[in-house]
Design a protein around this motif. Structure first.
Motif, PDB file in Angstrom:
ATOM      1  N   PRO A 327      20.453 -48.813   9.907  1.00  0.00           N
ATOM      2  CA  PRO A 327      19.252 -49.098   9.112  1.00  0.00           C
ATOM      3  C   PRO A 327      18.445 -47.854   8.755  1.00  0.00           C
ATOM      4  N   ALA A 328      18.633 -46.760   9.483  1.00  0.00           N
ATOM      5  CA  ALA A 328      17.869 -45.538   9.197  1.00  0.00           C
ATOM      6  C   ALA A 328      18.398 -44.788   7.986  1.00  0.00           C
ATOM      7  N   ARG A 450       9.768 -50.022   6.229  1.00  0.00           N
ATOM      8  CA  ARG A 450       9.958 -48.656   6.700  1.00  0.00           C
ATOM      9  C   ARG A 450       8.603 -47.954   6.696  1.00  0.00           C
ATOM     10  N   PRO A 451       8.402 -46.932   7.525  1.00  0.00           N
ATOM     11  CA  PRO A 451       7.128 -46.203   7.479  1.00  0.00           C
ATOM     12  C   PRO A 451       6.803 -45.754   6.053  1.00  0.00           C
ATOM     13  N   GLU A 452       5.586 -45.983   5.635  1.00  0.00           N
ATOM     14  CA  GLU A 452       5.194 -45.781   4.248  1.00  0.00           C
ATOM     15  C   GLU A 452       5.316 -44.331   3.817  1.00  0.00           C
ATOM     16  N   HIS A 453       5.495 -44.176   2.512  1.00  0.00           N
ATOM     17  CA  HIS A 453       5.553 -42.855   1.890  1.00  0.00           C
ATOM     18  C   HIS A 453       6.583 -41.934   2.547  1.00  0.00           C
ATOM     19  N   ALA A 456      12.822 -42.872   2.897  1.00  0.00           N
ATOM     20  CA  ALA A 456      13.452 -44.093   3.405  1.00  0.00           C
ATOM     21  C   ALA A 456      12.748 -45.330   2.859  1.00  0.00           C
ATOM     22  N   SER A 457      11.438 -45.295   2.799  1.00  0.00           N
ATOM     23  CA  SER A 457      10.675 -46.421   2.283  1.00  0.00           C
ATOM     24  C   SER A 457      10.904 -46.597   0.792  1.00  0.00           C
ATOM     25  N   TYR A 458      10.932 -45.501   0.053  1.00  0.00           N
ATOM     26  CA  TYR A 458      11.182 -45.591  -1.391  1.00  0.00           C
ATOM     27  C   TYR A 458      12.606 -46.079  -1.675  1.00  0.00           C
ATOM     28  N   GLU A 459      13.583 -45.543  -0.941  1.00  0.00           N
ATOM     29  CA  GLU A 459      14.965 -45.990  -1.138  1.00  0.00           C
ATOM     30  C   GLU A 459      15.099 -47.463  -0.787  1.00  0.00           C
ATOM     31  N   GLN A 460      14.419 -47.907   0.258  1.00  0.00           N
ATOM     32  CA  GLN A 460      14.478 -49.310   0.630  1.00  0.00           C
ATOM     33  C   GLN A 460      13.892 -50.186  -0.477  1.00  0.00           C
ATOM     34  N   ALA A 461      12.825 -49.717  -1.116  1.00  0.00           N
ATOM     35  CA  ALA A 461      12.253 -50.467  -2.238  1.00  0.00           C
ATOM     36  C   ALA A 461      13.256 -50.579  -3.382  1.00  0.00           C
ATOM     37  N   TYR A 551      11.644 -39.209   9.744  1.00  0.00           N
ATOM     38  CA  TYR A 551      11.581 -38.768   8.353  1.00  0.00           C
ATOM     39  C   TYR A 551      10.454 -37.769   8.102  1.00  0.00           C
ATOM     40  N   GLN A 552      10.755 -36.808   7.225  1.00  0.00           N
ATOM     41  CA  GLN A 552       9.761 -35.830   6.820  1.00  0.00           C
ATOM     42  C   GLN A 552       8.782 -36.426   5.815  1.00  0.00           C
ATOM     43  N   VAL A 553       7.669 -35.728   5.642  1.00  0.00           N
ATOM     44  CA  VAL A 553       6.740 -36.038   4.556  1.00  0.00           C
ATOM     45  C   VAL A 553       7.359 -35.496   3.272  1.00  0.00           C
ATOM     46  N   PRO A 554       7.648 -36.356   2.280  1.00  0.00           N
ATOM     47  CA  PRO A 554       8.314 -35.865   1.071  1.00  0.00           C
ATOM     48  C   PRO A 554       7.334 -35.234   0.089  1.00  0.00           C
ATOM     49  N   THR A 555       7.840 -34.308  -0.694  1.00  0.00           N
ATOM     50  CA  THR A 555       7.060 -33.766  -1.797  1.00  0.00           C
ATOM     51  C   THR A 555       7.132 -34.731  -2.975  1.00  0.00           C
ATOM     52  N   LEU A 556       6.192 -34.590  -3.899  1.00  0.00           N
ATOM     53  CA  LEU A 556       6.255 -35.394  -5.111  1.00  0.00           C
ATOM     54  C   LEU A 556       7.537 -35.098  -5.871  1.00  0.00           C
ATOM     55  N   ASP A 557       7.960 -33.845  -5.889  1.00  0.00           N
ATOM     56  CA  ASP A 557       9.195 -33.496  -6.581  1.00  0.00           C
ATOM     57  C   ASP A 557      10.374 -34.272  -6.016  1.00  0.00           C
TER      58      ASP A 557
END
Length: 767
Positions: A327-328, A450-453, A456-461, A551-557
């Motif tokens: 799941p990760a 998934r933990p927000e932002h 992993a959370s965006y891919e899950q969406a 998971y790391q904090v992602p950049t906007l890029d």
């Protein structure tokens, strides 16, 4: 500029001119980049009710080799790490999955494992081989059309240095056969030449190795030019600093005619862009590198390139994956690249263009092949293994993928049980979908799962069929925009566990409110990269805490890259809705958001009216500034109480309530395209906590030429109206679909949801 009301369009279909899908010709031959055939306007915009045709990956067959299968040979794994109840040595040669394959065209494959157990020190008893295998595909059909779903091992060849070409010590150097082991080379990729000889890419050098068809070394290893060496290179001089990281050599290699194209799995240690992966060109006729190189940009710094396969002139499929499993998992993808097509990217520099062929975490499984036998085996098939390392295009045009199972350590399918080696065949099927007219936005990704932002959370969406993902953006000390709900990160990262940052804890006044904690504007991006995300609502969503610290904090890029390299379930480009957080505050500390945001959109080719982007804000001033700076669509977020802080700071008495009157909405339409409304503005709650009568705000917004969205739809009882709660447990899920029905009846154009999959299902049920 003044916003033209006639151009207000649905975000989910405003995406012409961006990434194209990969389509297979009817005969199943070469993959080609193209648009969405049929059903769309010439400019690529769909209409509510319009039908589009797109390609959907579908599972055609699956076959597995038991993780515990042992091939003939001496015992192996005496020094291997134990895992999942297995401990070496094993009485025979372990087959720890496949890192590369050659298609023989007759239903058999030469399948090559890597060096065995992951390191020089524990793989001296592992013999380097390639196995002749024949999968008997389980196709989900009964009778003769079915298949056992097993992989039969028919034969093997052993790589050796019987000709004594190597001038460094090898494990079996004193024997006649001089069989090579995992302590000598870490073989990861293979290509067969027209004369039947084998070219192998490995990681200890990294070297290119040339073997005859029986596995005997024909030449000394070919080193990378320019003195590029890994820590395991046998020629590394004392005190020499390696420039290639350990286990980041030639995991991937494609062949085109006389040329090989080995790809470095990871970034060079000296590269300022740690997302860059270098593609080299090697001339097999001359036995030397040509000096030509290309740059490929990974979705994240930690991602690796796992395999490459030629699909046309200058065109290759590459596997990009992360190191997570089960799941990760976030990235298990096949991209198509074209060496003749490069473009600038948000991080600077030029990179080969890449287009999504396959997301291996979302493959339809219409026949239910092996459904219920483990994670990722159901109505949707996923390959959530750590080491997705093989991709081939079969002669009938279908896609074959396979895994290295890192025996005995990986357990992606069933915790505690080593993963089997699996081979699967996937086809791209034409599918027709009808536009439902409602945009579903994954609020902070799929933050309910998934933990927000996080990526992993965006891919899950995206996997849950959201049309749009929403990153909130705040700046770092060095001006890089990153995705966090707030600039205070004490509750969304593990910063409190980092003693080196204890002195960064402070109190600031943000939008008139005193806040104590750690703030992104006090960290450089490099410092922020040392932190890991955690679940913001651990009591509400305890399941998400299983992903804390991953998971790391992602950049906007990185978020923009993920979106533009992805596709929705309807085949459209994934939209992005960045929200600018606290723009007045950040102006006051010299870290304005507008210029770097527009620069990132422009660098990613997304600064246009037709780009699948909407920029949001709770303030009016920065939307007016963005209206002058960019052509992307803009959205004013409206709370049920209070006022935009820029108006408060300027002494302007207008409130959010004033902005959603008919006259106020006409004013908003001069600089924005969408009004995004807190739920209580659309359907207020009664004193008893039940849903009241809808207001006229959606109708008024439409009359003003604005689209109307609403936020935030959450499945937990505590966020639902009283009549739609399932129980007294505030964290149990209630009737989210019932709430959405009431809101969608008002004519809303879009909804934000923490559980976008549930929102998509609720919208679909209304058809």
């Amino acid at each position: 500029m003044t916003r033209s009301l006639m151009h207000a369009r649905m975000l989910r279909v405003a995406a012409a001119g961006t990434a194209a899908v990969v389509a297979l010709a009817a005969a199943g031959s070469a993959a080609v980049a193209g648009g969405h055939p049929g059903g769309a306007d010439d400019d690529g915009h769909g209409r509510p009710g319009s039908v589009t045709t797109h390609l959907v990956p579908a599972l055609e067959g699956r076959a597995t080799l038991s993780a515990d299968h042992l091939a003939d040979g001496p015992a192996s794994g005496a020094a291997a790490s134990s895992g999942n109840g297995r401990q070496g040595p094993w009485d025979g040669q372990v087959v720890p999955g496949f890192s590369a394959m050659v298609d023989n065209g007759d239903g058999t494959f030469w399948a090559q494992p890597d060096n065995g157990f992951g390191a020089k020190g524990n793989s001296a008893d592992f013999l380097l081989r390639s196995y002749l295998v024949k999968p008997d595909w389980d196709t989900g059909r009964s009778g003769a059309k079915g298949g056992s779903g097993t992989i039969e091992v028919l034969d093997h060849l052993s790589y050796n240095d019987a000709n004594h070409l190597l001038d460094f010590d090898i494990v079996n150097g004193g024997t006649k056969e001089r069989l090579l082991t995992g302590a000598d080379f870490d073989i990861e990729s293979v290509a067969r030449a027209d004369d039947g000889t084998l070219w192998v890419g490995e990681e200890f050098g990294p070297f290119l190795l040339h073997f005859d068809a029986d596995g005997t070394l024909l030449s000394k290893p070919f080193p990378l030019p320019g003195g590029l060496r890994s820590p395991q290179n046998p020629y590394l001089a004392a005190g020499e600093t390696p420039t290639v990281r350990a286990s980041r050599g030639f995991e991937a290699m494609a062949r085109s005619g006389r040329y090989l194209y080995p790809v470095l799995e990871g970034a060079l240690t000296t590269d300022p862009d740690q997302r860059r992966r270098v593609i080299h060109e090697f001339d097999t006729r001359r036995g030397q590198y040509t000096g030509r190189t290309w740059a490929y940009q990974a979705d994240q710094e930690a991602n690796v390139v796992g395999d490459a396969f030629t699909v046309g002139k200058d065109r290759f499929w590459v596997v990009e994956r992360d190191d997570f499993e089960g799941p990760a998992s976030v990235t298990k993808r096949v991209y198509e690249i074209d060496l003749s097509r490069t473009a600038p990217d948000g991080a600077g520099g030029r990179y080969v263009r890449k287009e999504l062929v396959l997301d291996a975490l979302r493959v339809e499984n219409p026949r239910g092949i092996d459904a219920g036998e483990g994670y990722g085996l159901g109505a949707t098939y996923a390959l959530p293994v750590q080491s997705f390392e093989t991709v081939l295009r079969l002669r009938d045009g279908r896609i074959l993928i396979a895994n290295d199972n890192n025996y005995p350590g990986n357990a992606a399918r069933n915790p505690g049980t080593p993963d089997d080696t699996e081979m699967v065949v996937i086809d791209l099927k034409k599918t027709r979908t009808r536009d439902d007219g409602v945009t579903v936005i994954g609020h902070r990704g799929a933050s309910g799962d998934r933990p927000e932002h996080t990526l992993a959370s965006y891919e899950q969406a995206i996997l849950q069929c959201a049309d749009v993902i929403e990153p909130d953006v705040v700046p770092t000390k060095d001006g890089v925009l990153v995705a966090r709900h707030e600039n205070e990160i004490g509750g969304t990262t593990d910063v409190a566990k980092h003693p080196e940052f204890a002195d960064r804890r402070t109190t600031r006044t943000v939008d008139g409110t005193r806040v104590t904690g750690w703030f992104t504007e006090d960290f450089t991006l490099a410092e922020l990269r040392t932190l890991r995300a955690v679940e913001r609502l651990p009591r509400v969503r305890p399941g998400n805490t299983a992903f804390d610290g991953l998971y790391q904090v992602p950049t906007l890029d990185e978020v923009l890259d993920l979106a533009r390299h992805s596709r929705t379930c309807d085949g459209a480009p994934v939209g992005v809705a960045p929200e600018t957080k606290h723009p007045t505050y950040f102006d006051s500390v010299g870290l304005s958001l507008e210029a770097p945001l527009v620069a990132q959109l422009r660098a990613n080719g997304l600064d246009s009216r037709r780009a699948p982007v909407v920029v949001q804000s709770f303030e009016t001033g920065n939307l007016r500034e963005l209206d002058r700076r960019t052509d992307v669509r803009l959205a004013l977020n409206v709370s049920a109480s209070g006022a935009p802080y820029d108006l408060v700071a300027a002494g302007d008495p207008r409130t959010y309530a004033d902005l959603v009157t008919p006259a106020g909405l006409r004013g908003v339409a001069r600089y924005a395209d969408i009004v995004s409304l807190e739920k209580n503005v659309v359907v207020p709650r009664t004193a008893a906590g039940t849903l009241g009568r809808p207001t006229s705000v959606v109708r008024d917004a439409h009359r003003a030429g604005l689209e109307a969205y609403s936020w935030t739809f959450r499945a937990e009882n505590q966020f639902l109206p009283a009549e739609l709660r399932s129980s007294a447990d505030p964290n149990a899920h209630g009737d989210l679909a019932g709430e959405l029905d009431t809101f969608l009846d008002t004519g809303l154009d879009g909804v934000f949801s923490d559980q976008p999959g549930l929102a998509v299902a609720a919208v679909a049920a209304r058809r």
